[in-house]
Write a protein that holds these residues in place. Structure first.
Motif, PDB file in Angstrom:
ATOM      1  N   ILE A   1       0.829  -1.213   0.000  1.00 25.30           N
ATOM      2  CA  ILE A   1       0.000   0.000   0.000  1.00 25.30           C
ATOM      3  C   ILE A   1       0.863   1.263   0.000  1.00 25.30           C
ATOM      4  O   ILE A   1       0.676   2.148  -0.829  1.00 25.30           O
TER       5      ILE A   1
ATOM      6  N   ARG B   1      -1.833   7.403   0.098  1.00 25.64           N
ATOM      7  CA  ARG B   1      -1.255   6.111   0.480  1.00 25.64           C
ATOM      8  C   ARG B   1      -1.416   5.845   1.973  1.00 25.64           C
ATOM      9  O   ARG B   1      -1.765   4.731   2.374  1.00 25.64           O
TER      10      ARG B   1
ATOM     11  N   ALA C   1      -5.024   5.018   2.476  1.00 21.48           N
ATOM     12  CA  ALA C   1      -5.317   3.653   2.026  1.00 21.48           C
ATOM     13  C   ALA C   1      -4.839   2.638   3.062  1.00 21.48           C
ATOM     14  O   ALA C   1      -5.524   1.644   3.338  1.00 21.48           O
ATOM     15  N   TYR C   2      -3.684   2.894   3.655  1.00 22.03           N
ATOM     16  CA  TYR C   2      -3.175   1.995   4.694  1.00 22.03           C
ATOM     17  C   TYR C   2      -4.094   2.017   5.916  1.00 22.03           C
ATOM     18  O   TYR C   2      -4.478   0.964   6.429  1.00 22.03           O
TER      19      TYR C   2
ATOM     20  N   ARG D   1      -7.593   0.374   5.173  1.00 16.70           N
ATOM     21  CA  ARG D   1      -7.672  -0.980   4.618  1.00 16.70           C
ATOM     22  C   ARG D   1      -8.547  -1.857   5.508  1.00 16.70           C
ATOM     23  O   ARG D   1      -8.742  -1.568   6.691  1.00 16.70           O
TER      24      ARG D   1
END
Length: 188
Positions: free
Chosen positions: A71, A81, A84-85, A88
């Motif tokens: 990711i 990013r 997104a991490y 998740r």
């Protein structure tokens, strides 16, 4: 049909039991039962519970790092990013499989078992700091952002979010903590 080896079954069973029960609650008998392996098989492949736990913790740490790297090393801005991490899919109410080990006194008292836990969190802070520095250098984040302490804050919010969610019995506090840290990152 692929047959998983006995050592792999033992490691996977130990990983699951450590996450569910902690080190003390993970008995050799429970590991053997879950793995479908006998005592002789376990001690043929591992010198004992600490050796097997070390292999299980190491595998969990490796998988976590690989997933995070996929990711954080992917496309997008630094905030995209990191977002997104943080967003998740996770089993929030089960907690972090590495973070939960920090609450286990036997793991923390054993330098060999503690080492992969410490190293994983240090790696995560460093990796997040690198992404944040990249974002700052590209002008995506404020010039005054200090990547190291900010990365440490993100990790602390994430781990604390797990704890508060578990205490509340709902994942909502975790998601609120993630939303809060991302709102702080998005400020000009």
């Amino acid at each position: 049909m692929y047959d998983v080896s006995t050592p792999d079954r033992l490691i996977e069973s130990t990983r699951e039991l450590l996450w569910e029960r902690g080190y003390v609650g993970t008995s050799p008998r429970a590991i053997q039962r879950r793995a479908g392996a006998g005592q002789g098989s376990m001690y043929h492949h591992f010198s004992g519970k600490p050796d097997l736990a070390l292999a299980a913790i190491g595998r969990t740490a490796e998988e976590m790092r690989a997933g995070v790297e996929e990711i954080l090393g992917g496309p997008g801005t630094a905030v995209e990013r990191v977002s997104a991490y943080l967003r998740r899919e996770r089993e929030v109410l089960r907690g972090c499989p590495i973070g939960r080990l920090t609450q286990d006194p036997d793991v923390m008292a054993d330098p060999a078992l503690r080492r992969p836990v410490e190293e994983t969190f240090a790696w995560l802070r460093d990796r997040l700091a690198a992404v944040l520095a990249e974002g700052r250098d590209r002008g995506e984040l404020g010039a005054g952002l200090d990547p190291g302490p900010t990365a440490a804050t993100i990790v602390a919010v994430l781990q604390g979010g797990y704890v508060v969610a578990r205490a509340a019995g709902t994942s909502e506090p975790f998601h609120q903590a993630v939303d809060g840290v991302l709102a702080l990152l998005s400020r000009p």
